[in-house]
Design a protein around this motif. Structure first.
Motif, PDB file in Angstrom:
ATOM      1  N   ASN A 114     -22.136  -3.717  -3.400  1.00 56.00           N
ATOM      2  CA  ASN A 114     -23.070  -3.054  -2.496  1.00 56.00           C
ATOM      3  C   ASN A 114     -22.329  -2.101  -1.566  1.00 56.00           C
ATOM      4  O   ASN A 114     -21.126  -2.237  -1.335  1.00 56.00           O
ATOM      5  CB  ASN A 114     -23.818  -4.089  -1.649  1.00 56.00           C
ATOM      6  CG  ASN A 114     -24.681  -5.007  -2.487  1.00 56.00           C
ATOM      7  OD1 ASN A 114     -25.267  -4.584  -3.472  1.00 56.00           O
ATOM      8  ND2 ASN A 114     -24.755  -6.271  -2.096  1.00 56.00           N
TER       9      ASN A 114
ATOM     10  N   ASN B 195     -22.611  -0.577   2.364  1.00 61.27           N
ATOM     11  CA  ASN B 195     -23.228  -0.526   3.692  1.00 61.27           C
ATOM     12  C   ASN B 195     -23.012   0.885   4.221  1.00 61.27           C
ATOM     13  O   ASN B 195     -21.914   1.239   4.650  1.00 61.27           O
ATOM     14  CB  ASN B 195     -22.586  -1.556   4.619  1.00 61.27           C
ATOM     15  CG  ASN B 195     -23.226  -1.582   6.000  1.00 61.27           C
ATOM     16  OD1 ASN B 195     -24.104  -0.771   6.304  1.00 61.27           O
ATOM     17  ND2 ASN B 195     -22.797  -2.494   6.850  1.00 61.27           N
TER      18      ASN B 195
ATOM     19  N   GLY C 289     -22.657   1.057   9.374  1.00 59.71           N
ATOM     20  CA  GLY C 289     -22.372  -0.223  10.015  1.00 59.71           C
ATOM     21  C   GLY C 289     -21.566  -0.063  11.285  1.00 59.71           C
ATOM     22  O   GLY C 289     -21.024   1.010  11.573  1.00 59.71           O
TER      23      GLY C 289
ATOM     24  N   ALA D 264     -19.111  -9.145   4.954  1.00 62.31           N
ATOM     25  CA  ALA D 264     -19.633  -8.162   4.006  1.00 62.31           C
ATOM     26  C   ALA D 264     -19.391  -8.585   2.563  1.00 62.31           C
ATOM     27  O   ALA D 264     -20.295  -8.519   1.720  1.00 62.31           O
ATOM     28  CB  ALA D 264     -18.997  -6.796   4.282  1.00 62.31           C
TER      29      ALA D 264
ATOM     30  N   THR E 198     -20.837  -6.795  -0.610  1.00 61.59           N
ATOM     31  CA  THR E 198     -20.569  -5.421  -0.161  1.00 61.59           C
ATOM     32  C   THR E 198     -19.085  -5.120  -0.271  1.00 61.59           C
ATOM     33  O   THR E 198     -18.253  -5.875   0.242  1.00 61.59           O
ATOM     34  CB  THR E 198     -21.035  -5.229   1.287  1.00 61.59           C
ATOM     35  OG1 THR E 198     -22.445  -5.430   1.349  1.00 61.59           O
ATOM     36  CG2 THR E 198     -20.717  -3.830   1.797  1.00 61.59           C
TER      37      THR E 198
ATOM     38  N   ILE F  71     -17.778   0.036   3.117  1.00 59.99           N
ATOM     39  CA  ILE F  71     -18.429   0.069   4.428  1.00 59.99           C
ATOM     40  C   ILE F  71     -18.221   1.437   5.061  1.00 59.99           C
ATOM     41  O   ILE F  71     -17.076   1.894   5.215  1.00 59.99           O
ATOM     42  CB  ILE F  71     -17.852  -1.016   5.366  1.00 59.99           C
ATOM     43  CG1 ILE F  71     -18.021  -2.412   4.749  1.00 59.99           C
ATOM     44  CG2 ILE F  71     -18.522  -0.953   6.729  1.00 59.99           C
ATOM     45  CD1 ILE F  71     -17.299  -3.504   5.522  1.00 59.99           C
TER      46      ILE F  71
ATOM     47  N   ASP G 151     -18.198   2.775   8.346  1.00 57.48           N
ATOM     48  CA  ASP G 151     -18.174   2.174   9.674  1.00 57.48           C
ATOM     49  C   ASP G 151     -18.196   3.237  10.762  1.00 57.48           C
ATOM     50  O   ASP G 151     -17.476   4.237  10.702  1.00 57.48           O
ATOM     51  CB  ASP G 151     -16.928   1.301   9.845  1.00 57.48           C
ATOM     52  CG  ASP G 151     -17.007   0.453  11.108  1.00 57.48           C
ATOM     53  OD1 ASP G 151     -17.990  -0.296  11.243  1.00 57.48           O
ATOM     54  OD2 ASP G 151     -16.109   0.570  11.961  1.00 57.48           O
TER      55      ASP G 151
ATOM     56  N   CYS H 136     -32.057   1.637   8.281  1.00 55.27           N
ATOM     57  CA  CYS H 136     -31.514   0.407   8.877  1.00 55.27           C
ATOM     58  C   CYS H 136     -32.686  -0.461   9.331  1.00 55.27           C
ATOM     59  O   CYS H 136     -32.959  -0.600  10.537  1.00 55.27           O
ATOM     60  CB  CYS H 136     -30.592   0.739  10.044  1.00 55.27           C
ATOM     61  SG  CYS H 136     -29.258   1.887   9.635  1.00 55.27           S
TER      62      CYS H 136
ATOM     63  N   GLY I  87     -28.311   0.740   5.445  1.00 61.74           N
ATOM     64  CA  GLY I  87     -27.250   0.359   6.368  1.00 61.74           C
ATOM     65  C   GLY I  87     -27.683  -0.803   7.231  1.00 61.74           C
ATOM     66  O   GLY I  87     -28.886  -1.126   7.300  1.00 61.74           O
ATOM     67  N   THR I  88     -26.741  -1.421   7.900  1.00 59.06           N
ATOM     68  CA  THR I  88     -27.042  -2.575   8.738  1.00 59.06           C
ATOM     69  C   THR I  88     -27.107  -2.225  10.217  1.00 59.06           C
ATOM     70  O   THR I  88     -27.700  -2.959  10.993  1.00 59.06           O
ATOM     71  CB  THR I  88     -25.981  -3.660   8.566  1.00 59.06           C
ATOM     72  OG1 THR I  88     -24.716  -3.140   9.021  1.00 59.06           O
ATOM     73  CG2 THR I  88     -25.869  -4.090   7.110  1.00 59.06           C
TER      74      THR I  88
ATOM     75  N   ASP J  59     -24.782  -7.777   7.266  1.00 59.85           N
ATOM     76  CA  ASP J  59     -23.595  -7.365   6.531  1.00 59.85           C
ATOM     77  C   ASP J  59     -23.889  -6.996   5.085  1.00 59.85           C
ATOM     78  O   ASP J  59     -23.027  -6.567   4.378  1.00 59.85           O
ATOM     79  CB  ASP J  59     -22.543  -8.483   6.558  1.00 59.85           C
ATOM     80  CG  ASP J  59     -22.210  -8.862   7.994  1.00 59.85           C
ATOM     81  OD1 ASP J  59     -21.671  -8.021   8.711  1.00 59.85           O
ATOM     82  OD2 ASP J  59     -22.530  -9.999   8.372  1.00 59.85           O
TER      83      ASP J  59
END
Length: 362
Positions: free
Chosen positions: A107, A109, A112, A163, A168, A171, A173, A332, A356-357, A362
């Motif tokens: 996955n 993200n 995040g 994650a 995931t 990421i 970030d 999100c 996205g988170t 996560d």
């Protein structure tokens, strides 16, 4: 493609099994090879249960069989190349029984905040949280001001374990640590790399701390991007970067100019919160500014490959602009619900969209 440090991963029975190359990053010569291990970890706390060396693995073996120095063989689960029932292995294929576990691509993200990982269990503020602005000023902004370099690293490390337990492996970030901005993206990278994941990193530029802190955060974005540019790697990179910014309503016009300058010099896009509820637009109007998307457009920040998170308060015309400019819009949903900022019109999102988170999951 270049061999990844983490070349395979499956889960089963509360454990994570991975094949990891523990040789130095700079070791790419086939005469040297890698130091590959099959590692089993507890899926809930990341502790190593056992680690066994793999002798017949790595570039020497693969290169000899395939005549490709830095490529993994087709049967490695770096990519799923064929699927179905009753598949027959080729004469050189190795067959391993995975006991019914599901193998799938990792996955992503797409938006995040690893710095928020350690907020779990943090006491709520003593004042009422009546608006989205209250949530920012009473929870998240005090948290990012409290982080030091070690906390940044530990947050990234713990968040990366969270994650990978959810499947995931990449990421995007969006980092903030106002009291420890300089070098913070290296700390985030170190935490992600220790778990074996990949990351696209940026620092969240804002004017809420004044010009001095703004300049430090701008410098951190450019420093990290320059570090990546000075150490290019072929094939699939483990880390890349964007230019980060908080949101239009916390950015002065001069700051938008400086952000565009870094984007242009480094040839990358912008990662920013956009229209996370009506606050972004309302504050902009109170300050005499146009709508957030129009404001970003006026400063040349609608760059292809950029990542805009949320998009709750966007019109159909705004969505068409994002589509035309090649910008990714990230939904999100859990964060939107938690903050009470509204429901994003996901049925109108552009073709380049993702999940996205926003630091909540996560």
């Amino acid at each position: 493609d270049e061999v990844l440090a983490l070349s395979a991963m499956v889960t089963g029975g509360g454990r994570i099994f991975s094949i990891v190359d523990e040789a130095p990053r700079s070791t790419f010569h086939p005469a040297i090879g890698g130091k590959f291990f099959l590692i089993a970890r507890d899926a809930f706390n990341g502790l190593v249960l056992w680690k066994k060396p793999i002798e017949d693995w790595g570039w020497k073996s693969w290169g000899a069989r395939q005549n490709i120095r830095f490529s993994q063989p087709i049967q490695l689960p770096k990519r799923i190349v064929v699927r179905g029932e009753g598949l027959e292995p080729g004469p050189d294929d190795e067959v391993r029984d995975l006991n019914g576990v599901t193998v799938m691509p990792g996955n992503i993200n797409a938006h995040g905040h690893l710095y928020s990982t350690l907020s779990a269990g943090m006491p709520l503020p003593k004042v009422p949280l009546d608006s989205f602005t209250d949530i920012l000023t009473e929870i998240w902004w005090p948290l990012d001001r409290a982080l030091d370099a070690e906390a940044v690293y530990l947050s990234a490390l713990a968040g990366s374990w969270d994650a990978v337990r959810c499947g995931t492996t990449l990421i995007f970030d969006h980092h903030a640590s106002m009291a420890a901005a300089g070098g913070s993206l290296d700390q985030v990278e170190n935490g992600i790399a220790e778990v074996g994941l990949r990351g696209c990193l940026c620092y969240e530029v804002t004017d809420r701390g004044g010009k001095g802190q703004r300049d430090v955060t701008l410098q951190e974005n450019e420093r990290y991007l320059q570090k990546l540019a000075d150490n290019p790697r072929s094939g699939i990179r483990r880390f890349c970067g964007l230019v980060g910014a908080h949101a239009s309503f916390t950015l002065e016009e001069r700051t938008l100019e400086l952000l565009e300058g870094i984007c242009s010099r480094m040839g990358v896009g912008l990662h920013i919160h956009l229209a996370e509820g009506p606050t972004d637009r309302e504050v902009s109007h109170e300050r005499g500014w146009p709508d957030p998307l129009d404001r970003l457009a006026a400063f040349g920040l609608l760059r292809s490959g950029s990542i805009f998170a949320h998009g709750i308060d966007l019109s159909p015309a705004d969505m068409e602009i994002l589509e035309d400019r090649g910008i990714w819009l990230i939904h999100c949903g859990r964060s939107n619900m938690n903050n009470g900022v509204g429901r994003a019109p996901v049925d109108r999102f552009p073709s380049r969209c993702g999940l996205g988170t926003d630091g909540l999951d996560d």
